[in-house]
Design a protein around this motif. Structure first.
Motif, PDB file in Angstrom:
ATOM      1  N   THR A 120      33.530  37.377  35.317  1.00 49.95           N
ATOM      2  CA  THR A 120      34.459  36.359  34.823  1.00 49.95           C
ATOM      3  C   THR A 120      35.887  36.887  34.921  1.00 49.95           C
ATOM      4  O   THR A 120      36.113  38.096  35.031  1.00 49.95           O
ATOM      5  N   LEU A 121      36.848  35.975  34.864  1.00 45.66           N
ATOM      6  CA  LEU A 121      38.257  36.359  34.991  1.00 45.66           C
ATOM      7  C   LEU A 121      38.721  37.277  33.870  1.00 45.66           C
ATOM      8  O   LEU A 121      39.683  38.034  34.044  1.00 45.66           O
ATOM      9  N   ARG A 154      36.879  47.398  42.687  1.00 41.24           N
ATOM     10  CA  ARG A 154      37.411  46.545  43.756  1.00 41.24           C
ATOM     11  C   ARG A 154      37.130  45.103  43.359  1.00 41.24           C
ATOM     12  O   ARG A 154      35.991  44.649  43.340  1.00 41.24           O
ATOM     13  N   VAL A 155      38.192  44.384  43.050  1.00 41.58           N
ATOM     14  CA  VAL A 155      38.091  42.972  42.680  1.00 41.58           C
ATOM     15  C   VAL A 155      37.975  42.164  43.966  1.00 41.58           C
ATOM     16  O   VAL A 155      38.778  42.321  44.884  1.00 41.58           O
ATOM     17  N   GLU A 156      36.982  41.299  44.021  1.00 40.11           N
ATOM     18  CA  GLU A 156      36.780  40.449  45.187  1.00 40.11           C
ATOM     19  C   GLU A 156      36.907  38.990  44.756  1.00 40.11           C
ATOM     20  O   GLU A 156      36.314  38.574  43.769  1.00 40.11           O
ATOM     21  N   MET A 170      35.060  31.874  42.828  1.00 39.96           N
ATOM     22  CA  MET A 170      34.339  32.895  42.076  1.00 39.96           C
ATOM     23  C   MET A 170      35.005  34.249  42.320  1.00 39.96           C
ATOM     24  O   MET A 170      35.629  34.465  43.361  1.00 39.96           O
ATOM     25  N   VAL A 171      34.856  35.149  41.355  1.00 41.54           N
ATOM     26  CA  VAL A 171      35.379  36.504  41.493  1.00 41.54           C
ATOM     27  C   VAL A 171      34.267  37.490  41.150  1.00 41.54           C
ATOM     28  O   VAL A 171      33.282  37.141  40.491  1.00 41.54           O
ATOM     29  N   GLY A 172      34.448  38.720  41.594  1.00 43.12           N
ATOM     30  CA  GLY A 172      33.455  39.736  41.281  1.00 43.12           C
ATOM     31  C   GLY A 172      34.017  41.128  41.490  1.00 43.12           C
ATOM     32  O   GLY A 172      35.163  41.304  41.912  1.00 43.12           O
ATOM     33  N   GLN A 181      41.785  38.647  36.189  1.00 43.60           N
ATOM     34  CA  GLN A 181      42.823  37.637  36.402  1.00 43.60           C
ATOM     35  C   GLN A 181      44.209  38.268  36.482  1.00 43.60           C
ATOM     36  O   GLN A 181      45.017  37.910  37.336  1.00 43.60           O
ATOM     37  N   GLN A 182      44.492  39.221  35.614  1.00 40.66           N
ATOM     38  CA  GLN A 182      45.798  39.885  35.622  1.00 40.66           C
ATOM     39  C   GLN A 182      46.000  40.689  36.909  1.00 40.66           C
ATOM     40  O   GLN A 182      47.084  40.680  37.491  1.00 40.66           O
TER      41      GLN A 182
END
Length: 98
Positions: free
Chosen positions: A62-63, A72-74, A53-55, A32-33
């Motif tokens: 989870t955030l 690599r944040v997607e 959603m994130v991954g 999240q940050q």
């Protein structure tokens, strides 16, 4: 002694373009940050982290997941169709094997 920075990327793909930002964040930074620091939410205001959603590298997270060097944040777009229903439609339109 301060913790070292780590290199990460934040990405979001649209059909016509891709947001990809490399940044250095302090060790211990969460997904999240990192998304907030990347400027993605300002560039594409339609994104809602409460629903999108994130991954990391295609694996849902989870955030509050803490990032590691070279992650690599997607941020994923919502599905346009239910995958099970789409598969049923494809299967019913194929001729039966005989």
């Amino acid at each position: 002694m301060a913790e070292a920075d780590i290199a990460v990327q934040v990405c979001y793909a649209l059909p016509e373009s891709t947001f990809l930002r490399s940044l250095r964040v302090p060790a211990g930074t969460t997904i999240q940050q990192a998304v907030a620091q990347s400027g993605l939410l300002q560039a594409i205001p339609d994104i809602d982290l409460a629903t999108n959603m994130v991954g990391i590298y295609g694996k849902k997270k989870t955030l509050d997941t803490v990032l590691h060097e070279h992650d690599r944040v997607e941020v994923y777009r919502p599905l346009q169709a239910d995958p099970k229903e789409a598969r049923r439609r494809r299967a019913s339109s194929k001729p039966a094997k005989g």
